[in-house]
Design a protein around this motif. Structure first.
Motif, PDB file in Angstrom:
ATOM      1  N   LEU A  30       0.821  -1.210   0.000  1.00 59.56           N
ATOM      2  CA  LEU A  30       0.000   0.000   0.000  1.00 59.56           C
ATOM      3  C   LEU A  30       0.854   1.259   0.000  1.00 59.56           C
ATOM      4  O   LEU A  30       1.875   1.351   0.681  1.00 59.56           O
ATOM      5  CB  LEU A  30      -0.922   0.011   1.216  1.00 59.56           C
ATOM      6  N   ILE A  31       0.424   2.230  -0.758  1.00 57.93           N
ATOM      7  CA  ILE A  31       1.111   3.517  -0.853  1.00 57.93           C
ATOM      8  C   ILE A  31       0.303   4.521  -0.038  1.00 57.93           C
ATOM      9  O   ILE A  31      -0.912   4.617  -0.205  1.00 57.93           O
ATOM     10  CB  ILE A  31       1.196   3.972  -2.323  1.00 57.93           C
ATOM     11  N   PRO A  32       0.951   5.271   0.846  1.00 61.05           N
ATOM     12  CA  PRO A  32       0.214   6.250   1.658  1.00 61.05           C
ATOM     13  C   PRO A  32      -0.538   7.257   0.778  1.00 61.05           C
ATOM     14  O   PRO A  32      -0.009   7.734  -0.228  1.00 61.05           O
ATOM     15  CB  PRO A  32       1.309   6.957   2.465  1.00 61.05           C
ATOM     16  N   ILE A  33      -1.762   7.570   1.151  1.00 62.16           N
ATOM     17  CA  ILE A  33      -2.611   8.446   0.343  1.00 62.16           C
ATOM     18  C   ILE A  33      -2.003   9.835   0.169  1.00 62.16           C
ATOM     19  O   ILE A  33      -2.139  10.449  -0.886  1.00 62.16           O
ATOM     20  CB  ILE A  33      -4.050   8.532   0.924  1.00 62.16           C
ATOM     21  N   ASP A  34      -1.279  10.329   1.168  1.00 62.98           N
ATOM     22  CA  ASP A  34      -0.717  11.668   1.052  1.00 62.98           C
ATOM     23  C   ASP A  34       0.397  11.756   0.009  1.00 62.98           C
ATOM     24  O   ASP A  34       0.737  12.846  -0.447  1.00 62.98           O
ATOM     25  CB  ASP A  34      -0.256  12.220   2.397  1.00 62.98           C
ATOM     26  N   SER A  35       0.924  10.613  -0.423  1.00 63.45           N
ATOM     27  CA  SER A  35       1.945  10.639  -1.472  1.00 63.45           C
ATOM     28  C   SER A  35       1.366  11.155  -2.792  1.00 63.45           C
ATOM     29  O   SER A  35       2.107  11.634  -3.643  1.00 63.45           O
ATOM     30  CB  SER A  35       2.569   9.261  -1.662  1.00 63.45           C
ATOM     31  N   LEU A  36       0.055  11.076  -2.953  1.00 64.74           N
ATOM     32  CA  LEU A  36      -0.591  11.641  -4.153  1.00 64.74           C
ATOM     33  C   LEU A  36      -0.458  13.159  -4.212  1.00 64.74           C
ATOM     34  O   LEU A  36      -0.540  13.755  -5.277  1.00 64.74           O
ATOM     35  CB  LEU A  36      -2.085  11.284  -4.175  1.00 64.74           C
ATOM     36  N   PHE A  37      -0.253  13.774  -3.063  1.00 63.48           N
ATOM     37  CA  PHE A  37      -0.226  15.232  -2.972  1.00 63.48           C
ATOM     38  C   PHE A  37       1.141  15.761  -2.564  1.00 63.48           C
ATOM     39  O   PHE A  37       1.256  16.835  -1.980  1.00 63.48           O
ATOM     40  CB  PHE A  37      -1.290  15.694  -1.969  1.00 63.48           C
ATOM     41  N   SER A  38       2.190  15.028  -2.872  1.00 63.64           N
ATOM     42  CA  SER A  38       3.537  15.382  -2.406  1.00 63.64           C
ATOM     43  C   SER A  38       4.014  16.737  -2.910  1.00 63.64           C
ATOM     44  O   SER A  38       4.909  17.335  -2.313  1.00 63.64           O
ATOM     45  CB  SER A  38       4.532  14.287  -2.788  1.00 63.64           C
ATOM     46  N   GLU A  39       3.427  17.258  -3.975  1.00 61.48           N
ATOM     47  CA  GLU A  39       3.860  18.564  -4.494  1.00 61.48           C
ATOM     48  C   GLU A  39       3.351  19.731  -3.649  1.00 61.48           C
ATOM     49  O   GLU A  39       3.817  20.853  -3.793  1.00 61.48           O
ATOM     50  CB  GLU A  39       3.429  18.757  -5.956  1.00 61.48           C
ATOM     51  N   TYR A  40       2.405  19.463  -2.748  1.00 55.09           N
ATOM     52  CA  TYR A  40       1.862  20.522  -1.901  1.00 55.09           C
ATOM     53  C   TYR A  40       2.581  20.587  -0.562  1.00 55.09           C
ATOM     54  O   TYR A  40       2.956  19.567   0.009  1.00 55.09           O
ATOM     55  CB  TYR A  40       0.364  20.308  -1.661  1.00 55.09           C
ATOM     56  N   GLN A  41       2.738  21.793  -0.061  1.00 50.82           N
ATOM     57  CA  GLN A  41       3.374  22.008   1.236  1.00 50.82           C
ATOM     58  C   GLN A  41       2.493  21.432   2.345  1.00 50.82           C
ATOM     59  O   GLN A  41       1.269  21.380   2.221  1.00 50.82           O
ATOM     60  CB  GLN A  41       3.575  23.505   1.445  1.00 50.82           C
ATOM     61  N   GLU A  42       3.115  21.020   3.440  1.00 50.35           N
ATOM     62  CA  GLU A  42       2.339  20.451   4.541  1.00 50.35           C
ATOM     63  C   GLU A  42       2.107  21.479   5.638  1.00 50.35           C
ATOM     64  O   GLU A  42       2.894  22.408   5.829  1.00 50.35           O
ATOM     65  CB  GLU A  42       3.036  19.220   5.124  1.00 50.35           C
ATOM     66  N   ILE A  43       0.985  21.307   6.319  1.00 52.73           N
ATOM     67  CA  ILE A  43       0.638  22.101   7.499  1.00 52.73           C
ATOM     68  C   ILE A  43       0.254  21.117   8.596  1.00 52.73           C
ATOM     69  O   ILE A  43      -0.525  20.191   8.361  1.00 52.73           O
ATOM     70  CB  ILE A  43      -0.538  23.060   7.223  1.00 52.73           C
ATOM     71  N   PHE A  44       0.806  21.324   9.785  1.00 48.01           N
ATOM     72  CA  PHE A  44       0.483  20.488  10.939  1.00 48.01           C
ATOM     73  C   PHE A  44      -0.477  21.260  11.840  1.00 48.01           C
ATOM     74  O   PHE A  44      -0.212  22.406  12.201  1.00 48.01           O
ATOM     75  CB  PHE A  44       1.752  20.127  11.710  1.00 48.01           C
ATOM     76  N   LEU A  45      -1.609  20.636  12.195  1.00 46.34           N
ATOM     77  CA  LEU A  45      -2.592  21.263  13.084  1.00 46.34           C
ATOM     78  C   LEU A  45      -2.458  20.715  14.502  1.00 46.34           C
ATOM     79  O   LEU A  45      -2.526  19.497  14.700  1.00 46.34           O
ATOM     80  CB  LEU A  45      -4.021  20.993  12.597  1.00 46.34           C
ATOM     81  N   PRO A  46      -2.311  21.579  15.494  1.00 40.89           N
ATOM     82  CA  PRO A  46      -2.371  21.127  16.884  1.00 40.89           C
ATOM     83  C   PRO A  46      -3.763  20.544  17.171  1.00 40.89           C
ATOM     84  O   PRO A  46      -4.734  20.842  16.466  1.00 40.89           O
ATOM     85  CB  PRO A  46      -2.135  22.399  17.687  1.00 40.89           C
ATOM     86  N   ALA A  47      -3.867  19.739  18.208  1.00 40.38           N
ATOM     87  CA  ALA A  47      -5.117  19.036  18.532  1.00 40.38           C
ATOM     88  C   ALA A  47      -6.321  19.973  18.621  1.00 40.38           C
ATOM     89  O   ALA A  47      -7.402  19.651  18.124  1.00 40.38           O
ATOM     90  CB  ALA A  47      -4.952  18.253  19.830  1.00 40.38           C
ATOM     91  N   PHE A  48      -6.144  21.130  19.242  1.00 34.46           N
ATOM     92  CA  PHE A  48      -7.247  22.075  19.409  1.00 34.46           C
ATOM     93  C   PHE A  48      -7.843  22.462  18.055  1.00 34.46           C
ATOM     94  O   PHE A  48      -9.060  22.398  17.863  1.00 34.46           O
ATOM     95  CB  PHE A  48      -6.751  23.328  20.140  1.00 34.46           C
ATOM     96  N   PHE A  49      -6.980  22.840  17.095  1.00 35.80           N
ATOM     97  CA  PHE A  49      -7.457  23.251  15.775  1.00 35.80           C
ATOM     98  C   PHE A  49      -7.930  22.062  14.949  1.00 35.80           C
ATOM     99  O   PHE A  49      -8.858  22.177  14.155  1.00 35.80           O
ATOM    100  CB  PHE A  49      -6.368  24.012  15.024  1.00 35.80           C
ATOM    101  N   SER A  50      -7.296  20.910  15.131  1.00 31.97           N
ATOM    102  CA  SER A  50      -7.654  19.720  14.374  1.00 31.97           C
ATOM    103  C   SER A  50      -9.114  19.330  14.606  1.00 31.97           C
ATOM    104  O   SER A  50      -9.830  18.965  13.673  1.00 31.97           O
ATOM    105  CB  SER A  50      -6.737  18.564  14.752  1.00 31.97           C
ATOM    106  N   THR A  51      -9.558  19.418  15.826  1.00 34.09           N
ATOM    107  CA  THR A  51     -10.952  19.076  16.161  1.00 34.09           C
ATOM    108  C   THR A  51     -11.928  19.952  15.385  1.00 34.09           C
ATOM    109  O   THR A  51     -12.886  19.459  14.788  1.00 34.09           O
ATOM    110  CB  THR A  51     -11.191  19.230  17.676  1.00 34.09           C
ATOM    111  N   PHE A  52     -11.684  21.241  15.371  1.00 41.34           N
ATOM    112  CA  PHE A  52     -12.557  22.158  14.626  1.00 41.34           C
ATOM    113  C   PHE A  52     -12.478  21.887  13.124  1.00 41.34           C
ATOM    114  O   PHE A  52     -13.503  21.862  12.433  1.00 41.34           O
ATOM    115  CB  PHE A  52     -12.187  23.620  14.915  1.00 41.34           C
ATOM    116  N   TYR A  53     -11.267  21.701  12.633  1.00 41.32           N
ATOM    117  CA  TYR A  53     -11.050  21.478  11.198  1.00 41.32           C
ATOM    118  C   TYR A  53     -11.783  20.225  10.720  1.00 41.32           C
ATOM    119  O   TYR A  53     -12.440  20.240   9.685  1.00 41.32           O
ATOM    120  CB  TYR A  53      -9.545  21.356  10.937  1.00 41.32           C
ATOM    121  N   LYS A  54     -11.687  19.157  11.491  1.00 42.05           N
ATOM    122  CA  LYS A  54     -12.356  17.903  11.127  1.00 42.05           C
ATOM    123  C   LYS A  54     -13.875  18.034  11.137  1.00 42.05           C
ATOM    124  O   LYS A  54     -14.573  17.219  10.542  1.00 42.05           O
ATOM    125  CB  LYS A  54     -11.926  16.784  12.074  1.00 42.05           C
ATOM    126  N   ASN A  55     -14.374  19.050  11.814  1.00 40.63           N
ATOM    127  CA  ASN A  55     -15.817  19.286  11.849  1.00 40.63           C
ATOM    128  C   ASN A  55     -16.257  20.361  10.860  1.00 40.63           C
ATOM    129  O   ASN A  55     -17.366  20.875  10.956  1.00 40.63           O
ATOM    130  CB  ASN A  55     -16.253  19.643  13.274  1.00 40.63           C
TER     131      ASN A  55
END
Length: 109
Positions: A30-55
């Motif tokens: 299996l190839i990780p799904i994010d490898s499809l988007f390797s040309e895009y820069q990454e952003i890491f969300l802290p837990a607090f923001f991740s909860t809102f973002y996922k909703n």
């Protein structure tokens, strides 16, 4: 076609090869799904923001303050991660309250 982006025919498996593999070997192919988007820069969300973002909430760059991001560029795509890994393909968008990261496609359980 023998190549699409970073995917080459030499790395492909036939159906017969796959059907002969045990579960562990299949998982290893299996190839990780994010490898499809390797040309895009990454952003890491802290837990607090991740909860809102996922909703479905947008996350304003002025609150997130990501390093190395052009916080005024509109329509830029990003690979979005939280503590559990890849969660979404996001896009920068302008809202009444400023520039924010908005989810375009979610990839979490």
């Amino acid at each position: 076609r023998t190549v699409v982006g970073d995917f080459h025919i030499e790395k492909a498996y036939t159906l017969d090869e796959l059907s002969d593999m045990d579960e562990d070997a299949l998982k290893a192919t299996l190839i990780p799904i994010d490898s499809l988007f390797s040309e895009y820069q990454e952003i890491f969300l802290p837990a607090f923001f991740s909860t809102f973002y996922k909703n479905g909430c947008e996350i304003y760059f002025k609150k997130l303050r990501p390093a190395g991001i052009d916080r005024e560029a509109e329509g830029v795509y990003y690979r979005v991660y939280d503590k559990n890994g890849f969660i979404a393909l996001g896009e920068s968008a302008r809202f009444d309250s400023g520039m924010a990261l908005k989810a375009r496609k979610m990839f979490f359980n």
